[in-house]
Design an enzyme around this catalytic site. Structure first.
Site, PDB file in Angstrom:
ATOM      1  N   ASN A   1       0.854  -1.193   0.000  1.00  0.00           N
ATOM      2  CA  ASN A   1       0.000   0.000   0.000  1.00  0.00           C
ATOM      3  C   ASN A   1       0.885   1.237   0.000  1.00  0.00           C
ATOM      4  OD1 ASN A   1      -1.834   2.105   0.589  1.00  0.00           O
ATOM      5  ND2 ASN A   1      -3.185   0.690   1.652  1.00  0.00           N
TER       6      ASN A   1
ATOM      7  N   CYS B   1      -5.335   0.995  -1.301  1.00  0.00           N
ATOM      8  CA  CYS B   1      -5.965  -0.305  -1.039  1.00  0.00           C
ATOM      9  C   CYS B   1      -7.051  -0.601  -2.074  1.00  0.00           C
ATOM     10  CB  CYS B   1      -6.528  -0.347   0.372  1.00  0.00           C
ATOM     11  SG  CYS B   1      -7.628   1.020   0.780  1.00  0.00           S
TER      12      CYS B   1
ATOM     13  N   HIS C   1     -11.258   1.623   4.064  1.00  0.00           N
ATOM     14  CA  HIS C   1     -10.269   0.635   3.629  1.00  0.00           C
ATOM     15  C   HIS C   1     -10.951  -0.418   2.763  1.00  0.00           C
ATOM     16  CE1 HIS C   1      -6.637  -1.707   3.690  1.00  0.00           C
ATOM     17  NE2 HIS C   1      -7.238  -2.748   4.248  1.00  0.00           N
TER      18      HIS C   1
ATOM     19  N   ASP D   1      -5.541  -8.493   1.687  1.00  0.00           N
ATOM     20  CA  ASP D   1      -5.559  -7.229   2.434  1.00  0.00           C
ATOM     21  C   ASP D   1      -4.211  -6.551   2.231  1.00  0.00           C
ATOM     22  OD1 ASP D   1      -5.839  -5.133   4.160  1.00  0.00           O
ATOM     23  OD2 ASP D   1      -6.186  -6.330   5.956  1.00  0.00           O
TER      24      ASP D   1
END
Length: 983
Positions: free
Chosen positions: A178, A183, A423, A440
């Site tokens: 990131n 994201c 997010h 993630d």
């Protein structure tokens, strides 16, 4: 990367489980239940911890302690602790059920739930007063037996960040780093990567001749290649750089669906004219039919449209089926809203859409963000909305297709947060076999199906007994048509990647690895930059050279090398006898330390102060390590003095540090306002500058007896004093003719030096061009506005072919205008406004919510040489309905006294190049003191209204029309910058 390495990697993806692997698998599990038995509970007086139990590779413990100020109010503190002994910057999100078990079968345990992100500063979470001691010690309640209490925890944890977690080893996949707020991009890139047929076609895009830094296609190929073969998280900086984004863009979160459309558009354009043309519509495009069908007559209007995603309303809808039912629901056109059916007249009709075909890959965009007119902002709907792993869409087709419209869920993009940000993560079913992984950013973990589907419906957080909306929910769904599964999710091997591309990307990796190795080993080496006198001659500032831009001959030498090693290396490289070269060591000094003038104080320019000659005859000195001389400076800069070829001598004349000085001379030319390097001289300490006058006059081409003035740094130097009394070895002396030329801007070196102190580089850029490099010119803080404008115009005209494309009938003249938001300040700052005042003015303006800047524009031919008695220039701004909604780029227009406003409007229309059809929607008005006064075509211009009065007030013009570039309010945040890929 060889195929053997690839096979080895693929073998590691699905290893056979040995006993040690089984232990590792237990430690990396996603959830666990464990207990702490507390004996002699009534005498509990200090904190106790359970044994460590590993979940997601981290140690978890139950922590219990007595909490109270006195025995009467004594309570049990019950906490869950995670990774307490690690001080690094790790974090792990987890939910847990903290329970105190009952010894009676008919009594339920005391249970309280937590949800927390554990990290090194908050590594435990729970309840300070979980239960009072009086309740626990009461045997009737059943929580204690033989003075023993049992505490239990069931914890479910996400994969940790910045802790040990090998995504490749555990899942076979890697994540994406990131950059700040990327994201959303990472989630979408992973989704596209696992659309294997698309990945295969992306590899085939022709990028051999592309600019490596600007090619979006090549950058995407690089990311996909890294995701396929790397063992560590993959970076995306080269990709965003290829978009033309600046660093700030990576810290701005955008809408993932908007980013998808922009990226697919770029890929579709890149694929045109190649063997893979049509890939994007073939995979993602479906067809729908918009229709209007009359109820009472035989008339139907239809229109076929292409879609790449379907936007589904979720407000008030239970699931995907209800949203699709709503999507194809019809609207009745009746009463005042009847449909004009041409020869049939106004008719009652039914309006709707029906699908003609669905694509192999179906993107469903759930409209969780919608505009709220009450708050004039977008809001997020966190309502529960269900979606199934398998869906059938046949009922929404006009007629059945060749294969059933059966779809299997492939990816779920999830958003956590509200309309102001949050997010993104993505859950992907890579092989379509029901084995889900969570992506993630840089962490990838295997998750159960429920975590990917059921837990992303949204709604209330019932599990935690909180009457609040769960802000984590699905935002976009990706379904793959069942009949196309094998093709869409086909395996992509190294053989599917064009060999040229594979070799190119692998070579990039090898070069990057070599650079990393070089950086890691840099501490063992010192860079020696050798500069020759030739460069002094082309440097016209007050010092000898600019350390940042000088052309060095650089040598990379180990720090433990001796001075003799370096001298030998230099001698061999330049092929010069030792007797015909001298090496002088420079000492870096900071700005304002007595040097002449550092042209750019942000760089560490080097003057000759502290110049030291290397004595080749001192054998002991020559055996010292280089670091003894470089004084921890890396790079170390040395001056290599070479004997001129026209001097017939076997060796340099002797130099004694106690009796001689090496001086550098520069001549100041007041006509050209420049300094010219005039060579160096070895002089004796008792020698006088006046003794050097004939030689220096010969250099500048003046009679040998011409009187000269000498300067050192700021002050004037007496030429008849002994040199050793006022200079140090290696200093620069400036000389000029004593007889001054009158009427020059900078007649003396002192004037020139003082002017240098106020020099500043000013960069002018085009605000309408993203990442415009513009041009830079050197100005003085003492420059007034007129001088700055003249310098800009001169620079632009000199570089017209590079900066401005003038038309054949161009005036080739420019002007500078000050723009405040969408309003033009005219006239611009007065000619006597100094540049430093202008800078302060602009900095003060930038602290407000608005922005002010200067723009450069060409002056139209008809606006040159205006007759001030009957003509003037008037600013024109764009607005819609009221002056609070100004927008667009304002302009200047010429008006003439007593001409009609119809003439003025015609002039504006021509300047804006607007069609007559569109121009009829524009309205012209006079704006005075924030009051709008519409004008009629036949009204006449009164010139004095548009001229500046003594109190500074004047009228301007305004165009009232719709802003067609207004930001759509259906986006994530109506104040968010629209996403663009510029290359």
């Amino acid at each position: 990367m060889s195929s053997n390495e690839l096979e080895k990697m693929e073998t590691e993806e699905t290893p056979d489980i040995t006993p040690s692997d089984q232990n590792m698998e237990d430690e990396l599990r996603s959830e666990a239940t464990f207990q702490l038995t507390i004996e002699n509970f009534s005498k509990l007086s200090e904190t106790i911890l359970s044994d460590a139990h590993y979940v997601r590779g981290l140690p978890w413990k139950i922590m219990a302690m007595p909490r109270s100020a006195n025995d009467k109010d004594k309570s049990l503190g019950f906490f869950l602790q995670c990774n307490a002994e690690c001080d690094s910057n790790w974090n792990c999100s987890a939910t847990a059920d903290l329970r105190m078990l009952s010894f009676k079968k008919d009594v339920a345990p005391v249970s309280r739930k937590i949800k927390h992100i554990f990290y090194n500063k908050e590594n435990d979470w729970g309840f300070s007063t979980f239960q009072s001691f009086s309740d626990i010690l009461d045997p009737e309640k059943g929580y204690i037996q033989n003075d023993t209490v049992i505490l239990e925890v069931h914890v479910q944890a996400e994969a940790p960040h910045n802790a040990y977690w090998d995504s490749k080893k555990l899942t076979g996949y890697v994540g994406l780093k990131n950059q700040g707020a990327t994201c959303y991009m990472n989630s979408l890139l992973q989704t596209l990567y696992f659309t294997n047929e698309l990945r295969k076609e992306v590899y085939k895009m022709p990028t051999e001749a592309d600019d490596s830094s600007k090619s979006v296609a090549l950058a995407l190929q690089r990311v996909f290649h890294d995701l396929q073969f790397s063992n560590k998280p993959v970076g995306t900086k080269k990709l965003t750089k290829s978009f033309g984004w600046e660093t700030l863009d990576s810290f701005m979160q955008h809408d993932v669906q908007e980013f998808l459309r922009v990226l697919l558009d770029k890929l579709e354009i890149k694929m045109k004219g190649t063997s893979i043309e049509g890939t994007i519509p073939r995979l993602f495009a479906g067809k729908m039919i918009s229709y209007i069908k009359c109820k009472n007559v035989s008339y139907k209007s239809t229109k076929m449209e292409t879609f790449y995603d379907i936007q589904l309303n979720i407000k008030g809808k239970k699931n995907v089926a209800e949203s699709f039912d709503d999507y194809i629901s019809t609207e009745i056109l009746d009463d005042e809203n009847k449909y004009d059916a041409g020869e049939y007249g106004l008719q009652k009709a039914e309006k709707g859409v029906i699908f003609s075909s669905f694509p192999p890959i179906l993107h469903l965009h759930l409209l969780r963000f919608q505009y709220d007119p009450m708050t004039n902002n977008s809001v997020k709907f966190n309502d529960r909305f269900e979606f199934n792993e398998k869906i059938n869409l046949d009922k929404y087709l006009e007629k059945p297709e060749d294969t059933p419209a059966n779809y299997i869920l492939h990816a779920v993009l999830v958003h956590s947060g509200d309309n102001h940000g949050g997010h993104y993560v993505v859950f992907i079913n890579p092989r379509g076999d029901g084995n889900w992984c969570k992506f993630d950013d840089d962490v990838v973990s295997a998750v159960p199906k429920a975590a990917a589907i059921d837990q992303n419906y949204g709604g209330t957080e019932d599990d935690f007994m909180l009457n609040v909306r769960n802000c984590t929910n699905a935002y976009m769904l990706v379904y793959v048509r069942e009949s196309a599964m094998k093709t869409i999710l086909q395996e992509v091997t190294e053989e599917d990647i064009p060999s040229e591309l594979n070799e190119k990307l692998n070579e990039e990796k090898r070069m990057e690895a070599a650079k990393r190795k070089e950086r890691n080993e840099a501490s063992n080496y010192i860079n020696v930059n050798v500069i020759l006198e030739d460069y002094f001659e082309c440097h016209h500032a007050g010092d000898l050279f600019n350390a940042e831009s000088a052309h060095y001959r650089s040598f990379k030498v180990k720090q433990n090398s001796t001075l003799l090693d370096l001298v030998t290396l230099i001698q061999t490289t330049f092929k010069v006898p030792l007797t015909k070269m001298r090496i002088w060591s420079f000492t870096p000094i900071g700005h304002g330390s007595g040097s002449l003038y550092h042209h750019n104080s942000s760089n560490q320019n080097l003057t000759s102060n502290g110049l030291t000659m290397v004595d080749f005859s001192d054998q002991e000195l020559m055996q010292h390590p280089i670091t003894y001389f470089s004084r921890d400076h890396n790079p170390w800069v040395v001056y290599l003095e070479l004997m001129p070829p026209d001097i017939d001598a076997a060796t340099f004349p002797p130099f004694s540090p106690n009796a001689n000085q090496l001086l550098f001379f520069k001549y100041y030319d007041p006509v050209n306002k420049s300094l010219t390097y005039a060579g160096s001289r070895i002089v004796a300490n008792d020698e006088k500058l006046s003794d050097l006058t004939p030689e220096l006059n010969k250099f500048i081409g003046t009679p040998t007896d011409t009187a000269l003035d000498f300067y050192k740094y700021k002050g004037k130097v007496e030429p008849h004093s002994p040199i050793g009394s006022f200079v140090k070895n290696g200093e620069i002396l400036i000389f000029e003719r004593s007889e001054k030329i009158v009427n020059l801007e900078l007649p003396t070196y002192i004037d020139y030096f003082n002017d240098l102190q106020y020099r500043v580089d000013v960069t002018f850029i085009d605000k309408n061009i993203q990442n415009d490099n513009g041009f830079t010119i050197e100005l003085s803080y003492n420059s007034n506005y007129d001088q700055m404008a003249k310098a800009v115009v001169k620079t632009l005209l000199d570089e017209a072919a590079k900066v401005i494309k003038f038309s054949d009938n161009s005036s080739r003249k420019l002007r500078i205008c000050e723009q405040h938001n969408s309003k033009l300040i005219w006239p611009s700052p007065i000619d006597t406004t100094s540049l430093d005042k202008l800078q302060i003015y602009c900095e003060a303006a930038s602290q407000n919510t608005s922005q002010k800047f200067l723009r450069i524009e060409e002056i139209p031919v008809d606006e040159i040489d205006l007759d001030e008695q009957i003509e003037t220039l008037v600013p024109v701004l764009h607005y819609h309905k009221n002056l609070f909604t100004t927008f667009g780029t304002p302009l200047l227009i010429k008006v003439c006294d007593q001409e009609t406003f119809k003439d003025v409007k015609n002039r504006i229309q021509k300047k804006l190049n607007i069609s007559q059809y569109e121009w009829e929607k524009y309205k012209l008005a006079i704006i005075q003191n924030k009051t709008v006064n519409p004008v009629d075509d036949n009204d006449k211009v009164v010139l004095e209204k548009f001229q500046i009065a003594e109190e500074g007030q004047r009228c301007i013009l305004g165009l009232d029309h719709t802003n067609k570039n207004a930001y759509p309010t259906s986006k994530l945040n109506i104040f968010e910058k629209s996403i663009k890929i510029y290359n």
